[in-house]
Every structure is written in C-alpha cells, then in structure tokens.
Design a protein around this motif. Structure first.
Motif, short mmCIF file in Angstrom:
data_model
loop_
_atom_site.label_atom_id
_atom_site.label_comp_id
_atom_site.label_asym_id
_atom_site.label_seq_id
_atom_site.Cartn_x
_atom_site.Cartn_y
_atom_site.Cartn_z
N GLY A 336 23.05 23.19 19.25
CA GLY A 336 21.92 22.40 19.12
C GLY A 336 20.70 22.95 18.81
O GLY A 336 19.81 22.16 18.59
N GLU A 337 20.52 24.12 18.63
CA GLU A 337 19.44 24.93 18.31
C GLU A 337 18.97 24.65 16.95
O GLU A 337 19.65 24.67 16.04
CB GLU A 337 19.26 26.40 18.68
CG GLU A 337 19.29 26.73 20.21
CD GLU A 337 19.13 28.34 20.28
OE1 GLU A 337 18.43 29.12 19.74
OE2 GLU A 337 19.94 28.75 20.99
N ARG A 338 17.65 24.57 16.77
CA ARG A 338 17.07 24.40 15.27
C ARG A 338 17.31 25.86 14.71
O ARG A 338 16.45 26.78 15.15
CB ARG A 338 15.70 23.74 15.25
CG ARG A 338 15.01 24.01 13.62
CD ARG A 338 13.89 23.12 13.48
NE ARG A 338 13.49 22.97 12.16
CZ ARG A 338 12.97 23.88 11.46
NH1 ARG A 338 12.50 25.23 11.84
NH2 ARG A 338 12.69 23.69 10.14
N LEU A 339 18.02 26.06 13.54
CA LEU A 339 18.23 27.36 12.77
C LEU A 339 18.06 27.08 11.49
O LEU A 339 18.83 26.02 10.82
CB LEU A 339 19.32 28.01 13.03
CG LEU A 339 19.78 29.35 12.74
CD1 LEU A 339 18.99 30.27 13.95
CD2 LEU A 339 21.37 29.73 12.87
N THR A 340 17.11 27.82 10.54
CA THR A 340 17.11 27.68 9.22
C THR A 340 17.46 28.86 8.30
O THR A 340 17.90 29.94 9.05
CB THR A 340 15.52 27.56 9.02
OG1 THR A 340 14.99 29.06 9.19
CG2 THR A 340 14.69 26.40 9.48
N ASN A 385 13.32 26.10 2.70
CA ASN A 385 13.91 26.62 4.04
C ASN A 385 14.71 25.38 4.70
O ASN A 385 13.99 24.79 5.32
CB ASN A 385 12.96 27.15 4.60
CG ASN A 385 13.57 27.82 6.04
OD1 ASN A 385 14.69 28.46 5.82
ND2 ASN A 385 12.73 28.04 6.96
N ALA A 386 15.99 25.41 4.50
CA ALA A 386 16.87 24.27 4.99
C ALA A 386 17.15 24.76 6.30
O ALA A 386 17.64 25.55 6.69
CB ALA A 386 17.95 24.14 4.11
N THR A 387 17.28 23.23 7.28
CA THR A 387 17.52 23.53 8.60
C THR A 387 19.02 23.48 8.42
O THR A 387 19.88 22.42 7.92
CB THR A 387 17.05 22.38 9.47
OG1 THR A 387 15.80 22.52 9.55
CG2 THR A 387 17.67 22.39 10.83
N ILE A 388 19.83 24.23 9.34
CA ILE A 388 21.55 24.27 9.35
C ILE A 388 21.94 23.37 10.46
O ILE A 388 21.38 23.47 11.38
CB ILE A 388 21.87 25.47 9.44
CG1 ILE A 388 21.42 26.74 8.38
CG2 ILE A 388 23.35 25.73 9.59
CD1 ILE A 388 21.42 28.12 8.68
#
Length: 597
Positions: A336-340, A385-388
């Motif tokens: 659940g971490e925000r990763l781009t 830059n999209a968030t995955i």
C-alpha cells in the motif's frame, strides 16, 4: 511552452527570409550522424519541444511539420499539442515523405535550406537529386542556429579516459591495423571516421559527452602514415595524450578538421561511409572521397572473448539489481505504499549503482504504468509521473553501462495478484514470439529481416502487431543501439554473425490500456555444421525471470513452457548464490516451473 516554440520558429523564419530560403529542414542529427545527441546539437528539440530521439522538422514561411516514426506517435502528439507544428506519422501509407511534401508544395525556383554538416552524404545526395528534378534549389550552408539560439549549450567538455585493454581485449594500435586492412580492400589508402562509437571503439577511449553513451566528441583520420584525432584540447589529460601517442595517434583541434582534409594531397583516397559521414565532409574531400562500407562496423559488432566474458559478468550484476528492484517494487505496492514511475527508475538506478564497474544507465529508464506503457519510448517526468496501484501492468525497459559491458532489458510485470484474461493473453502472445525467435537455428548469411516475422507470427494470427523493430545490436560499454545488424521488417544487409549481441524484444501496445514488451539480449553463436553449411543460434545473456502470473498456459505448447522453465532454471542457478533474504525468496518463487499440459 507553445509561445516559446512560436517565437523560436518566428526567429528561424526571419533568417529564412533574409537568406532567400522558402523551407528549412532541421534534422535530429549532429555532424557525427549520431542517434543520441549532446545538448549542443539538440536543435530540433529546441525548435519544436518534441524530445524523442528520432524525427525531423520542416519549417516553411507559413507552416511547420514534424516527421517521426511509430515509436513516438503518441509522445509527439502530446508534446506538439498547442504548437503550430503538425505531426506527420512517418511510415504510414497516407503520410507523404518530407521530400514528397516539399516537391508538392514548393514551386520551381524556390530554395530549401540545410546545414550539410548535419546531413549524411547519402541523405543529402538523395534530397538534392529529388529537389533538382522539380527545379527546387538547395542551400547547403544554411546554418543559423547560433544567430537564433542565444543560449545554445557549448560543445561537451568532459574529460577523455582510456578504456583499459583488460576490458577491451585488443590494443588500439592492433585495431587500427585491422581497420587499415579493411580500408585497402576497398581500394582506399586512408579512412575518415565521424561516428563517435566507432572512434571510441578503435582507440579504446571513452567520455561522457552524450547522455548514456560514453563517447568522445571527435573526428578520426587513419592512414598508414599515422592517425589524427580531432578533439578539443581541454578534454585531453596528459596521461591520455601520452597513451594516444603510444598507439600512434596525434592530436588536432576539433574545429580544424575541414582545413586538415582540404590540405590532403589530391592523390589521396579517403574511405568514407555515406550513411555515417556528413555531406559537409564529403564536399571538402571532393574527388578524394572513396564512398564505401564502414571499415569498423563489423569488427566492433563481433565481440571478442574478453568482451564477451565481461558482458556475461555484467549480466550477472545486472540480474541481481533487477531482482532486487522488481522485488522491492512489487512488495511496496502490495503493502500500500505510494510508488510512482519515477520512483521505479530511481530504485533501478540505486541497485545497479551498487554493482562493480557501474558507470551510468545505458538509456533513460522507461517505467510505463498502464496506458503509459503503450508509449514505446516513454520516460516519466514530473508532469506525467503516474502512481502505481495494485492493478494493471507495469512495463520496465532499462539498462546500464558497466566498464565491462552494456545491458538492456525489458520486463512487463503484473501489479495485481490476479491479472485479467486480456493481460495474460496479450503477454503470452508476445512471449510466444520471443521464445520462437530465441529458439531459432538459421544458416550462415541470414539477416535479421529474414527472422523478424518469426517473432510477430502469433500476434499477426490474431490481427495484432507492433510497429518498432524486434531487435537492435548492442555495444560493449558503448551505445545501447548499435549496428550494423538489426531484426526488423525492412531489409538491413548485415548478416547475424557469431559475436554479435542483439536484442530480442517483440511487444504489443494498446493505447490508453497497457504496453507489453519482453526483452532479452542474445548472442549469435555456432550451432552446427552440416553438408548444407554452417548454422547459428542464439545464446540468451540476460538473467531475470519473466512474470509467471502472466503466462496463459492454455495457448502455450509444452515446448514453449519447457523453454520458460529451462530459462528460469538458468536464471535461478546463476543468481541464487548472489542473493539473500527477501530478494532470494522472490527469485525462488518467480522461477518455479510452470506446469506442463
């Protein structure tokens, strides 16, 4: 940005009016016919705002058009939006070539302006001949960039360093002797080289003049009486100067190349390759020019045993970095971490930089999530830059420059624990082509174009395709795109030869949905000799698992499944001793055998 582009085009048009030019061509090129350019030569990018590595700009007094190929249709469409520049999709049946457009829209007596130093000899000759048939003139000295580009970057000033023979395998003086043998076969007594990768290879020198490509901005003249490297003196240290002197190479200023060539005896026979030397150079040489094949390309493409050993070692380090990176990406998204997309690129850079002999990335990482993966040469920036998220597909195309080898790998990974049926089917169709090409045995003399359909057949059967080539040559601590060989639909007359390293990268792209590409680097090696002659095959060099969860076993044969299992067993055996903890467990899980039918 669109206002800036408009102002720049207006400045160019002012120069055109002053010099009596009705149309100006600004190619994506430099005097070395490079694919990737230093900032000093990024004129087309500056004038248009389009950042792709391929594409040429045409500006008339009232129109502006940009031709680029299928790799950049989506990117160019986005970056040109809001400007007056019209996108011309090169290669499509309905798109006229630039020459066709010019001859249809200009009148007899009008003039096209170009800088001959950034046009290859072959391209310039074709352009001049085509225009002349319609009475259209060609001004070959239309070089106005310094007048309109007030803050133009200077030529690169990075220091030159020696690529040690422990990595290169052969001394520069010995390479020069081999090159001269090829020169004499073409009835010349010397050779002039503009291509930066060829110069770097021959002299065993490197620098950081072009992003991701460790080349030296220079020209090189080789003859039996001695060799001269034309390079800015500020780039040469005393140690490098002594090294070059010891290899029989003298130094001259970069800007003195034309005067040097003009002073050669009229009896000189200087070999030049028309595709990789500029028309400006050919004009200076005049009758002294012998137009022929590169004396270096095949020597450079067929790696020696030292280079191959280094490449295999680099692949091990790169495989470790890839496993650690993919493990981290998937685990962080699952947690659940925000990763781009930009985070993914940084993770890859971090782990690769820990490897021995790491120098740089070999190109800008393509981390394309969902629809961005369908943009073939996508590179995330702050705006895109999209968030995955834990769904969909992530395409990662990346590589590194190590002192002992260059890597290039693409993996498409599932961010969901349960990929959709369409994702699995699309991925598997691409992999079937990858497996078929990687398994080929072919006779001596086979060119890449004769193998290209092998990788496309399963897509074609479903009415699917991709528009880029299937494979390109790869350098050794040099350009990640290297000739002369390639695997593509159009014919390239360079046979796949033992020692060549080539990519195997079929793909499939659904605009706005996802992109899939599966890429390994393969080495051409001997397979067998029969009464029908020599046969070759591919040895896979890249070491990293493919996404197991994306295989649709229902459309795979047992032979294809066995290929995947054998490759994964090879990857596990090679990388397992070099990993521990969570990355090791990730490797073991992702190399488990797929069940046969």
């Amino acid at each position: 940005m669109s206002k800036e582009i408009h102002a720049r085009l207006d400045a160019l048009r002012a120069q055109m009016r002053q010099k009596g030019v009705s149309a100006a061509i600004v190619p994506q090129a430099d005097p070395h016919m490079s694919e990737y350019l230093s900032q000093h030569w990024q004129a087309r990018r500056w004038l248009s705002g389009f950042t792709g590595s391929a594409g040429d700009l045409l500006v008339t007094l009232d129109e502006a058009l940009l031709w680029t190929d299928s790799r950049y249709f989506l990117q160019a469409g986005q970056q040109l939006e809001g400007t007056e520049i019209r996108l011309m999709k090169d290669g499509l049946p309905e798109t006229p070539s630039m020459v066709e457009w010019l001859t249809s829209n200009l009148k007899s007596g009008e003039t096209v302006g170009v800088n001959a130093m950034v046009f290859s000899t072959a391209t310039f000759a074709d352009l001049k001949g085509a225009l002349s048939r319609y009475g259209i003139g060609l001004n070959s000295d239309f070089d106005v960039l310094d007048e309109i580009w007030r803050e133009r970057p200077a030529l690169p000033d990075g220091k030159v360093f020696v690529h040690d023979v422990q990595f290169a395998g052969v001394k520069a003086s010995d390479k020069i002797s081999l090159v001269l043998k090829n020169v004499r076969k073409q009835l010349a007594d010397s050779v002039f080289i503009s291509a930066l990768d060829e110069i770097a290879w021959v002299l065993n020198i490197r620098s950081n003049d072009v992003r991701y490509n460790p080349v030296v901005t220079s020209f090189l003249y080789i003859s039996g009486e001695g060799s001269t490297l034309f390079v800015d003196a500020a780039k040469i240290t005393p140690e490098v100067a002594n090294y070059l002197k010891g290899e029989g190479v003298s130094l001259a200023p970069y800007a003195s190349v034309k005067s040097f060539l003009a002073a050669l005896p009229e009896s000189s026979k200087v070999l030049i390759e028309s595709a990789r030397n500029s028309a400006g150079i050919a004009e200076v040489l005049g009758e002294r020019a012998v137009k022929g094949q590169s004396a270096i390309a095949m020597l450079k493409a067929c790696k020696n045993d030292v280079q191959l050993a280094g490449t295999r070692a680099a692949m091990l380090r790169d495989g470790v970095a890839m496993v650690k990176s993919l493990c981290e990406v998937q685990s962080r998204v699952a947690a659940g971490e925000r990763l781009t997309e930009m985070c993914v690129a940084e993770i890859l850079r971090h782990y690769r930089s820990q490897g021995e002999y790491y120098f740089d990335e070999s190109f800008g990482t393509i981390a394309g999530y969902e629809g961005h993966g369908a943009i073939v040469h996508y590179e995330a920036d702050e705006a895109s830059n999209a968030t995955i998220e834990p769904k969909g597909l992530l395409l990662i195309d990346s590589g590194a420059q190590y002192l002992d080898g260059t890597t290039d790998i693409t993996r498409t990974i599932a961010m969901s624990a349960e990929p959709t049926a369409e994702e699995k089917r699309d991925f598997t169709l691409v992999m079937k082509g990858h497996i078929a090409l990687g398994s080929m045995i072919f006779p001596e003399g086979t060119a890449g174009s004769q193998l290209d359909a092998i990788a496309r057949q399963y897509l074609w059967k479903e009415g699917l395709s991709y528009l880029h080539g299937t494979g390109h040559g790869v350098g050794h601590f040099l350009n990640v795109h290297e000739g002369p060989q390639s695997i593509r639909l159009n014919y390239v007359p360079a046979p796949l030869t033992p020692g060549m390293i080539t990519s195997n990268e079929p793909g499939l792209y659904r605009e706005g949905v996802h992109g899939i590409r599966c890429e390994n680097l393969v080495l051409t090696v001997d397979a067998m000799t029969t009464e029908f002659g020599k046969f070759y095959k591919f040895e896979t060099l890249t070491l990293c698992p493919f996404e197991r969860s994306l295989f649709d076993l229902g459309i795979m044969t047992n032979e294809e499944i066995a290929w995947v299992n054998a490759y994964h067993a090879q990857v596990r055996e090679a990388l397992q001793p070099l990993l521990e903890g969570e990355p090791l467990q990730w490797l073991i899980k992702n190399t488990e055998p797929l069940p046969l039918h």
